[in-house]
Design a protein around this motif. Structure first.
Motif, PDB file in Angstrom:
ATOM      1  N   ALA A   1      46.656 -17.967  58.760  1.00 14.81           N
ATOM      2  CA  ALA A   1      47.690 -17.436  57.776  1.00 14.81           C
ATOM      3  C   ALA A   1      49.001 -17.945  57.951  1.00 14.81           C
ATOM      4  O   ALA A   1      49.793 -18.082  56.880  1.00 14.81           O
ATOM      5  CB  ALA A   1      47.400 -15.889  58.042  1.00 14.81           C
ATOM      6  N   ALA A   2      49.408 -18.147  58.960  1.00 15.50           N
ATOM      7  CA  ALA A   2      50.711 -18.590  59.356  1.00 15.50           C
ATOM      8  C   ALA A   2      50.999 -20.156  58.743  1.00 15.50           C
ATOM      9  O   ALA A   2      51.881 -20.281  58.118  1.00 15.50           O
ATOM     10  CB  ALA A   2      51.107 -18.445  60.855  1.00 15.50           C
ATOM     11  N   VAL A   3      50.017 -20.607  59.178  1.00 16.55           N
ATOM     12  CA  VAL A   3      50.025 -22.175  58.616  1.00 16.55           C
ATOM     13  C   VAL A   3      49.962 -22.133  57.094  1.00 16.55           C
ATOM     14  O   VAL A   3      50.645 -22.797  56.313  1.00 16.55           O
ATOM     15  CB  VAL A   3      48.737 -22.959  59.082  1.00 16.55           C
ATOM     16  N   THR A   4      49.224 -21.344  56.325  1.00 22.25           N
ATOM     17  CA  THR A   4      49.326 -20.983  54.823  1.00 22.25           C
ATOM     18  C   THR A   4      50.437 -20.667  54.401  1.00 22.25           C
ATOM     19  O   THR A   4      51.050 -21.486  53.530  1.00 22.25           O
ATOM     20  CB  THR A   4      48.382 -20.004  54.565  1.00 22.25           C
ATOM     21  N   VAL A   5      51.348 -19.684  54.948  1.00 22.39           N
ATOM     22  CA  VAL A   5      52.587 -19.559  54.301  1.00 22.39           C
ATOM     23  C   VAL A   5      53.684 -20.768  54.669  1.00 22.39           C
ATOM     24  O   VAL A   5      54.442 -21.011  53.688  1.00 22.39           O
ATOM     25  CB  VAL A   5      53.267 -18.157  55.150  1.00 22.39           C
ATOM     26  N   SER A   6      53.490 -21.401  55.864  1.00 23.99           N
ATOM     27  CA  SER A   6      54.505 -22.387  56.082  1.00 23.99           C
ATOM     28  C   SER A   6      54.147 -23.625  55.138  1.00 23.99           C
ATOM     29  O   SER A   6      55.072 -24.161  54.429  1.00 23.99           O
ATOM     30  CB  SER A   6      53.989 -23.100  57.286  1.00 23.99           C
TER      31      SER A   6
ATOM     32  N   SER B   1      40.337 -15.081  53.140  1.00 21.83           N
ATOM     33  CA  SER B   1      38.747 -14.709  53.304  1.00 21.83           C
ATOM     34  C   SER B   1      38.277 -14.842  54.703  1.00 21.83           C
ATOM     35  O   SER B   1      37.514 -13.945  54.855  1.00 21.83           O
ATOM     36  CB  SER B   1      38.161 -15.721  52.312  1.00 21.83           C
ATOM     37  N   GLY B   2      38.630 -15.648  55.328  1.00 20.55           N
ATOM     38  CA  GLY B   2      38.307 -15.845  56.789  1.00 20.55           C
ATOM     39  C   GLY B   2      38.775 -14.315  57.538  1.00 20.55           C
ATOM     40  O   GLY B   2      37.861 -14.055  58.480  1.00 20.55           O
ATOM     41  N   TRP B   3      39.826 -14.150  57.431  1.00 16.66           N
ATOM     42  CA  TRP B   3      40.306 -13.005  58.182  1.00 16.66           C
ATOM     43  C   TRP B   3      40.046 -11.621  57.726  1.00 16.66           C
ATOM     44  O   TRP B   3      39.467 -10.788  58.530  1.00 16.66           O
ATOM     45  CB  TRP B   3      42.020 -12.903  58.036  1.00 16.66           C
TER      46      TRP B   3
ATOM     47  N   LYS C   1      39.833 -11.241  69.903  1.00 20.92           N
ATOM     48  CA  LYS C   1      40.560 -12.485  69.608  1.00 20.92           C
ATOM     49  C   LYS C   1      40.333 -13.023  68.437  1.00 20.92           C
ATOM     50  O   LYS C   1      39.269 -12.587  67.721  1.00 20.92           O
ATOM     51  CB  LYS C   1      40.098 -13.534  70.671  1.00 20.92           C
ATOM     52  N   SER C   2      41.189 -13.649  67.684  1.00 23.31           N
ATOM     53  CA  SER C   2      41.217 -14.221  66.256  1.00 23.31           C
ATOM     54  C   SER C   2      41.935 -15.046  66.029  1.00 23.31           C
ATOM     55  O   SER C   2      43.066 -15.294  66.563  1.00 23.31           O
ATOM     56  CB  SER C   2      41.499 -13.089  65.319  1.00 23.31           C
ATOM     57  N   ILE C   3      41.450 -16.505  65.177  1.00 25.54           N
ATOM     58  CA  ILE C   3      42.217 -17.553  65.031  1.00 25.54           C
ATOM     59  C   ILE C   3      43.014 -17.398  63.792  1.00 25.54           C
ATOM     60  O   ILE C   3      43.810 -18.125  63.250  1.00 25.54           O
ATOM     61  CB  ILE C   3      41.372 -18.891  65.090  1.00 25.54           C
ATOM     62  N   TRP C   4      42.450 -16.495  62.762  1.00 22.51           N
ATOM     63  CA  TRP C   4      42.926 -16.148  61.500  1.00 22.51           C
ATOM     64  C   TRP C   4      44.475 -16.058  61.227  1.00 22.51           C
ATOM     65  O   TRP C   4      45.023 -16.352  60.267  1.00 22.51           O
ATOM     66  CB  TRP C   4      42.121 -15.161  60.853  1.00 22.51           C
ATOM     67  N   PRO C   5      44.900 -15.256  62.245  1.00 19.10           N
ATOM     68  CA  PRO C   5      46.347 -15.012  61.927  1.00 19.10           C
ATOM     69  C   PRO C   5      47.288 -16.441  61.929  1.00 19.10           C
ATOM     70  O   PRO C   5      48.256 -16.654  61.487  1.00 19.10           O
ATOM     71  CB  PRO C   5      46.894 -14.068  63.155  1.00 19.10           C
TER      72      PRO C   5
END
Length: 132
Positions: free
Chosen positions: A88-93, A119-121, A81-85
């Motif tokens: 990353a999507a919030v970042t691009v948005s 960095s987190g991912w 499980k991972s929250i980092w994707p």
């Protein structure tokens, strides 16, 4: 890898034939460049598959006498499980929200958020429950 290799060589040759025909019929530069680069990408993949097939030899999928057990083994490591994707999507948005609102500071905020989320991912498995 022979079937894949032949498919990409066909794409390369076909696009290399179609590109000049497209240019002669339309005189349009953008489409010609896109077709040309598509052919180059197909050629790059075909060359990679050709070199890789020589190095590794036939895969179990390519052999007629292979059994299912021949292809058994580790497929890879997948994160449980991972929250980092999501971040990353919030970042691009956020980065694309800046130009949409004509506010450069929002894009800069997105870049800062991107450094944190990337960095987190990347470092996800160096700390916490799934540390290696």
């Amino acid at each position: 890898m022979k079937p894949e290799k032949y498919v990409f060589w066909f794409i390369f040759v076909y696009i290399c034939i179609v590109t000049p025909v497209y240019w002669l019929m339309s005189r349009e530069i953008a489409g010609t460049f896109v077709l040309g680069f598509t052919g180059l990408l197909g050629g790059m993949i075909a060359a990679y598959l050709t070199l890789t097939a020589r190095t590794f030899g036939p895969r179990p999928e390519d052999r007629g006498d292979a059994e299912v057990v021949d292809a058994a083994g580790d497929v890879g490591f997948f994160a449980p499980k991972s929250i980092w994707p999501f971040w990353a999507a919030v970042t691009v948005s956020v980065i694309f929200l800046g130009p949409a609102l004509h506010q450069a500071w929002i894009s800069l905020l997105g870049v800062a958020l991107g450094i944190w989320s990337c960095s987190g991912w990347v470092l996800e498995f160096y700390r916490g429950d799934y540390k290696h």
